[in-house]
Design a protein around this motif. Structure first.
Motif, short mmCIF file in Angstrom:
data_model
loop_
_atom_site.label_atom_id
_atom_site.label_comp_id
_atom_site.label_asym_id
_atom_site.label_seq_id
_atom_site.Cartn_x
_atom_site.Cartn_y
_atom_site.Cartn_z
N ILE A 1 10.21 -72.45 -11.23
CA ILE A 1 10.15 -71.43 -10.20
C ILE A 1 11.57 -70.98 -9.86
N ILE A 2 11.79 -69.67 -9.93
CA ILE A 2 13.08 -69.09 -9.58
C ILE A 2 12.89 -68.21 -8.36
N ALA A 3 13.62 -68.52 -7.29
CA ALA A 3 13.54 -67.76 -6.04
C ALA A 3 14.76 -66.86 -5.92
N ILE A 4 14.52 -65.58 -5.69
CA ILE A 4 15.61 -64.62 -5.56
C ILE A 4 15.47 -63.89 -4.23
N ASP A 5 16.41 -64.12 -3.33
CA ASP A 5 16.39 -63.49 -2.02
C ASP A 5 17.59 -62.56 -1.84
N GLY A 6 17.53 -61.74 -0.80
CA GLY A 6 18.64 -60.87 -0.49
C GLY A 6 18.20 -59.66 0.30
N PRO A 7 19.16 -58.91 0.85
CA PRO A 7 18.85 -57.72 1.64
C PRO A 7 18.39 -56.55 0.78
N ALA A 8 17.97 -55.49 1.43
CA ALA A 8 17.48 -54.30 0.73
C ALA A 8 18.55 -53.69 -0.16
N ALA A 9 18.13 -53.24 -1.36
CA ALA A 9 18.98 -52.52 -2.31
C ALA A 9 20.17 -53.33 -2.83
N ALA A 10 20.04 -54.65 -2.81
CA ALA A 10 21.11 -55.50 -3.34
C ALA A 10 21.00 -55.63 -4.86
N GLY A 11 19.86 -55.22 -5.41
CA GLY A 11 19.65 -55.30 -6.85
C GLY A 11 18.79 -56.48 -7.26
N LYS A 12 18.20 -57.17 -6.28
CA LYS A 12 17.44 -58.38 -6.61
C LYS A 12 16.16 -58.08 -7.39
N GLY A 13 15.54 -56.94 -7.13
CA GLY A 13 14.32 -56.60 -7.83
C GLY A 13 14.56 -56.36 -9.31
N LEU B 1 10.09 -65.02 -8.19
CA LEU B 1 9.67 -64.31 -6.99
C LEU B 1 10.89 -63.78 -6.29
N ASP B 2 10.87 -62.52 -5.89
CA ASP B 2 11.99 -62.00 -5.11
C ASP B 2 11.51 -61.51 -3.76
N GLY B 3 12.36 -61.70 -2.76
CA GLY B 3 12.01 -61.30 -1.40
C GLY B 3 13.14 -61.59 -0.44
N ARG B 4 12.78 -62.06 0.75
CA ARG B 4 13.79 -62.36 1.76
C ARG B 4 13.71 -63.80 2.27
N ASP B 5 12.61 -64.48 1.99
CA ASP B 5 12.48 -65.87 2.45
C ASP B 5 11.85 -66.76 1.39
N ILE B 6 12.05 -66.42 0.13
CA ILE B 6 11.44 -67.20 -0.95
C ILE B 6 12.03 -68.60 -1.02
N GLY B 7 13.35 -68.67 -1.01
CA GLY B 7 14.01 -69.97 -1.12
C GLY B 7 13.97 -70.81 0.13
#
Length: 211
Positions: free
Chosen positions: A2-14, A114-120
Motif C-alpha cells: 500500500i502506497i499512501a500519497i497525501d498533499g494539498p491541492a494541485a501539488a501533483g500528487k494525482g 491511494l492519494d488524498g489528504r489523510d491517507i497516511g
C-alpha cells in the motif's frame, strides 16, 4: 503493498499516483474524487455544500463507477468538496470504502496506491510507503489555472491563488483529519520539479521502502 500519497491541492500528487500505480501494476484510487462526487451530487440537487444531511445521504449512496470525471473537476465542485470533506459523518461513510480498496485491491492487483489528504494519517496509517507531495501556493495556483484555462474557464490566476490559499487554510484547520504529513511520510516538494523528475524521485523513495 500500500502506497499512501497525501498533499494539498494541485501539488501533483494525482498525476504522480497514477504514474506509480501504472509502473508497478497497482490499483489506483483518487480519494478526492469521492468527495468531489459527493459535493457534485449535493450541488446538483440544489442544496448547499454545507448541508450535512444532504452530503451524508449522497456519500451513503455514492457509486464510484458512476462518477463523471469531467463534471467533478470544476472549481466550484473543488471548493464544495473541501467543505463536505470536513464533515465527520461523510468521512466515516467513505472511510470503509477506501480501506477495503487498499486491503483488497480490485482485479487481483498486487498493491494499491491511494492519494488524498489523510491517507497516511487516517485511512492507511500502516501503509508500506507514505509520500507527502507539496509545492508553493503560487506554483500550485498556476498549475490549476492552466488546467482551468485549457478547459475553457475564464477565471483569473489571482482568483485561483486566493481559492488555493482558502482551501489550504480550511484543509489544515478542519477539526477532523486535518491536512498534515504523517510522522513517517517522505516529503516531496515538486515546486521546481518536472513531472518526470518528480516521478523519478518518488520511485527512489518507494524502492527504498520496498527493499
Amino acid at each position: 503493498m500500500i502506497i499512501a500519497i497525501d498533499g494539498p491541492a494541485a501539488a501533483g500528487k494525482g498525476t504522480l499516483a497514477r504514474q506509480i500505480a501504472d509502473h508497478f501494476g497497482y490499483a489506483y484510487l483518487d480519494t478526492g474524487s469521492l468527495y468531489r462526487a459527493v459535493a457534485h451530487a449535493v450541488v446538483r440537487q440544489g442544496k448547499e455544500p454545507g448541508d450535512e444531511a444532504a452530503a451524508l445521504k449522497a456519500a451513503q449512496e455514492l457509486d464510484p463507477a458512476a462518477i463523471d470525471p469531467k463534471a467533478i473537476r470544476t472549481g466550484e465542485i473543488g471548493q464544495a468538496a473541501s467543505i463536505v470533506a470536513a464533515m465527520q459523518p461523510v468521512r466515516d461513510a467513505i472511510l470503509a470504502f477506501q480501506r477495503n480498496f487498499a486491503g483488497n485491491p480490485p482485479d487481483g492487483a498486487p498493491g494499491a496506491v491511494l492519494d488524498g489528504r489523510d491517507i497516511g494519517t487516517v485511512v492507511c496509517p500502516g501503509a508500506d510507503v507514505k509520500l507527502f507531495v507539496t509545492a508553493s501556493a503560487e506554483i500550485r495556483a498556476h498549475r490549476r489555472w492552466l488546467e482551468l484555462k485549457n478547459s475553457g474557464s475564464a477565471v483569473s490566476e489571482t482568483q485561483v491563488l486566493e481559492e488555493v490559499r482558502e482551501r489550504d487554510k480550511r484543509d489544515r484547520e478542519r477539526a477532523h483529519s486535518p491536512l498534515l504529513p504523517a510522522a513517517d511520510a517522505h516529503l516531496l516538494d515538486t515546486s521546481d520539479l518536472s513531472i518526470e523528475a518528480a516521478f523519478k524521485a518518488a520511485l527512489a523513495i518507494i524502492e527504498s521502502g520496498r527493499a
